[in-house]
Design an enzyme around this catalytic site. Structure first.
Site, mmCIF file in Angstrom:
data_model
loop_
_atom_site.group_PDB
_atom_site.id
_atom_site.type_symbol
_atom_site.label_atom_id
_atom_site.label_comp_id
_atom_site.label_asym_id
_atom_site.label_seq_id
_atom_site.Cartn_x
_atom_site.Cartn_y
_atom_site.Cartn_z
ATOM 1 N N GLY A 191 -5.276 5.732 4.841
ATOM 2 C CA GLY A 191 -4.947 4.834 6.054
ATOM 3 C C GLY A 191 -6.177 4.503 7.062
ATOM 4 O O GLY A 191 -5.854 3.132 7.560
ATOM 5 N N LYS B 201 0.832 -1.309 0.002
ATOM 6 C CA LYS B 201 -0.041 0.217 -0.083
ATOM 7 C C LYS B 201 0.854 1.242 0.011
ATOM 8 O O LYS B 201 1.343 1.585 1.081
ATOM 9 C CB LYS B 201 -1.081 0.145 1.202
ATOM 10 C CG LYS B 201 -1.990 1.235 1.110
ATOM 11 C CD LYS B 201 -2.561 1.553 2.509
ATOM 12 C CE LYS B 201 -2.050 2.621 2.918
ATOM 13 N NZ LYS B 201 -2.090 3.998 2.133
ATOM 14 N N GLU C 80 9.890 2.405 10.627
ATOM 15 C CA GLU C 80 10.832 3.313 10.292
ATOM 16 C C GLU C 80 10.024 4.599 10.356
ATOM 17 O O GLU C 80 9.434 4.677 9.509
ATOM 18 C CB GLU C 80 11.691 3.036 9.020
ATOM 19 C CG GLU C 80 12.857 3.755 8.836
ATOM 20 C CD GLU C 80 12.616 5.146 8.284
ATOM 21 O OE1 GLU C 80 12.630 6.318 9.005
ATOM 22 O OE2 GLU C 80 12.512 5.143 6.827
ATOM 23 N N GLY D 245 -5.137 3.186 -1.127
ATOM 24 C CA GLY D 245 -6.266 3.746 -0.378
ATOM 25 C C GLY D 245 -5.576 4.512 0.903
ATOM 26 O O GLY D 245 -4.600 4.374 1.166
ATOM 27 N N GLU E 22 9.619 16.964 14.396
ATOM 28 C CA GLU E 22 9.998 16.988 13.033
ATOM 29 C C GLU E 22 9.003 17.990 12.276
ATOM 30 O O GLU E 22 7.675 17.740 12.344
ATOM 31 C CB GLU E 22 9.458 15.487 12.498
ATOM 32 C CG GLU E 22 10.315 15.104 11.251
ATOM 33 C CD GLU E 22 9.945 13.678 10.895
ATOM 34 O OE1 GLU E 22 10.835 13.276 10.466
ATOM 35 O OE2 GLU E 22 8.800 12.999 11.294
ATOM 36 N N CYS F 51 13.154 11.771 6.326
ATOM 37 C CA CYS F 51 13.045 11.790 7.576
ATOM 38 C C CYS F 51 14.622 11.648 8.378
ATOM 39 O O CYS F 51 14.561 11.969 9.791
ATOM 40 C CB CYS F 51 12.513 10.107 7.890
ATOM 41 S SG CYS F 51 13.392 8.981 7.048
ATOM 42 N N VAL G 95 -8.242 1.345 4.013
ATOM 43 C CA VAL G 95 -7.432 0.385 3.436
ATOM 44 C C VAL G 95 -6.240 0.144 4.250
ATOM 45 O O VAL G 95 -5.770 -1.161 4.449
ATOM 46 C CB VAL G 95 -6.877 0.907 2.189
ATOM 47 C CG1 VAL G 95 -5.801 0.113 1.514
ATOM 48 C CG2 VAL G 95 -8.226 1.019 1.063
ATOM 49 N N GLY G 96 -5.506 1.127 4.770
ATOM 50 C CA GLY G 96 -4.426 0.625 5.779
ATOM 51 C C GLY G 96 -4.712 -0.064 6.998
ATOM 52 O O GLY G 96 -4.042 -0.901 7.369
#
Length: 474
Positions: free
Chosen positions: A203, A170, A245, A201, A377, A279, A206-207
């Site tokens: 999150g 995905k 990650e 899709g 971040e 990141c 679908v996630g």
């Protein structure tokens, strides 16, 4: 325009169960560059079923057989190198010169290396009277972000396939087009039906359907820390193995004897790569208090070279951010930095002419290590310069966030730099501008996640050990 109306499931292009779609717009001019279907949980169920059905046969193939298919895929990707670079520049906004090297170059090289690793890895070893078998985990759900779309996919999918796992991918709905290109390539390379499956899709539907599906044996996710926590909680219900990650707030530490000119320029370049949407970006620059004014001047001059521009131009170094949402997020943090009393060295809130999602390359000086811009971040072209008085304070500041993904140390005494780096609580530290190593482990500590990608370490994430205890005379 790259328009797709089907998902790749079970070795075929299958119409989606739902009727929605995602329109992918260029972050530079806001014009559509592609369309893909918007999946629903029923599409996930199909994809997982296909991967489950293909696992027994694929996991039984030899490493040499798997490596041959991966090598073919790498060759096909090589033939589409320029297509990949142009596509991701249009999708994400990375300047084309860097897209050619990173967005296209890195994943192609990784496919080549995993092809070779599949052929040469010792999937069986002997330990006294035990045969130790390294066997594939099973069906892997790979969930990837938009900032390095094909590279992040490759780090998971190529390694999982080399290990003998089957995959449901995905990709981010923000930048999914290169994943469809990869599906075309894997189909052309002769990957057996069901070994690789692609569904797109959001999150929330679908996630989560993918993460909670009992047919999934492992989840490999790259993205935000908040979503990573959510995935870990959901996966715990089925005791599904998870590799995460996540975010970072990485520090580049210039020790008293460091090459200031080179170190500051290198850090600015690393911070502003891909518009700061990385990141592992070096977003905190730690300098001795006595060298601040000099460092500030170097940083301001280096930042002035990052002029927002059209990413398809070979001369452009700073493209747009990926979306309007991301632009507003970054501008909000720049506003917080100004309000905090940090010194605005470069950039700021001044709008950039044109329709794209542009933000000026921004540098703050004398930043409070506890402030929002030093702790959170931002995921944009924003650098914070932080002063320290001695090495103990520098180490405390470097380790003083919830993250631990990357870092850098600069000193003319390499042993001194390595000693300092060894005390940094982070996953990967560059010494004096050392180059990226595609085979070294990449991953984080604390809120930057757990698990490692790349090289043999990335392959091991998708394997587990089985011990056959043999009679002593065997």
């Amino acid at each position: 325009m790259m328009n797709y109306d089907s998902f790749y499931i079970g070795g075929a292009w299958v119409p989606p169960e739902g009727t929605g779609e995602f329109v992918i717009a260029s972050p530079t001019n806001l014009k559509p560059v592609g369309r893909v279907p918007a999946g629903i949980p029923a599409d996930v169920a199909k994809a997982v079923s296909a991967a489950r059905g293909a696992f027994a046969a694929w996991s039984a193939t030899s490493g040499a057989e798997r490596g041959a298919i991966l090598a073919c895929a790498a060759e096909l990707l090589e033939g589409r190198r320029e297509d990949i670079a142009q596509l991701i520049t249009n999708e994400v906004g990375m300047p084309i010169k860097m897209s050619r090297a990173i967005q296209a170059g890195l994943p192609i090289e990784a496919w080549k290396r995993y092809a070779e690793r599949a052929k040469t890895h010792a999937f069986e070893t002997r330990l006294a009277n035990s045969r130790i078998l390294e066997v594939p985990v099973g069906v892997v759900a790979c969930i990837t972000p938009w900032n390095y779309p094909l590279h992040q996919v490759t780090a998971k999918v190529a390694a999982a396939l080399a290990a003998g796992c089957t995959v449901v991918l995905k990709p981010s709905e923000v930048a999914p087009l290169s994943a469809f290109l990869l599906a075309e390539v894997l189909d052309q390379a002769g990957l057996p039906a069901g070994v690789f499956n692609l569904v797109v899709g959001n999150g929330e539907s679908v996630g989560e359907a993918l993460v909670t599906n009992s047919g999934v044996d492992m989840i490999s996710f790259t993205g935000s820390t908040a979503v990573g926590k959510r995935i870990a909680r959901l996966a715990a219900e089925n005791l599904t193995r998870v590799s995460l990650e996540l975010g970072g707030k990485s520090a580049a530490v210039i020790l008293e004897d460091g090459d200031l000119e080179r170190a500051v320029k290198n850090t600015v370049n690393a911070c502003f790569l891909n518009g700061g949407q990385t990141c592992s970006a070096l977003t905190r620059l730690l300098v001795p208090e006595s060298r601040y004014e000099e460092a500030k001047a170097i940083a301001a001059k280096a930042a002035s070279r990052f002029v927002p521009g059209d990413p398809v131009d070979d001369q452009t170094r700073l493209g747009p951010l990926v979306s309007e949402r991301q632009k507003h997020r970054v501008l909000d943090y720049i506003g917080k930095g100004i309000e905090s009393g940090a010194e605005l060295v470069a950039g700021g809130l001044e709008p950039v002419d044109g329709p794209g999602h542009f933000v000026r390359a921004t540098v703050f000086g004398r930043v409070d290590p506890a402030s929002d811009i030093a702790q959170e971040e931002i995921f944009g072209p924003v650098l914070s310069i932080i002063c320290y008085r001695d090495e103990d304070e520098a180490l405390a500041i470097a380790n003083g966030t919830r993250y631990g993904l990357a870092g850098a140390v600069w000193s003319l005494d390499e042993a001194r730099a390595q000693d300092f780096a060894a005390r940094m609580e982070t996953g990967q530290i560059d010494i004096n501008g050392a180059p990226f190593n595609l085979d070294a482990p990449f991953g984080g500590f604390r809120h930057s996640g757990y698990g490692r990608e790349n090289g043999p370490f990335g392959l091991s994430e998708f394997l587990e050990e089985r011990a056959l205890q043999l009679p002593q005379d065997a």
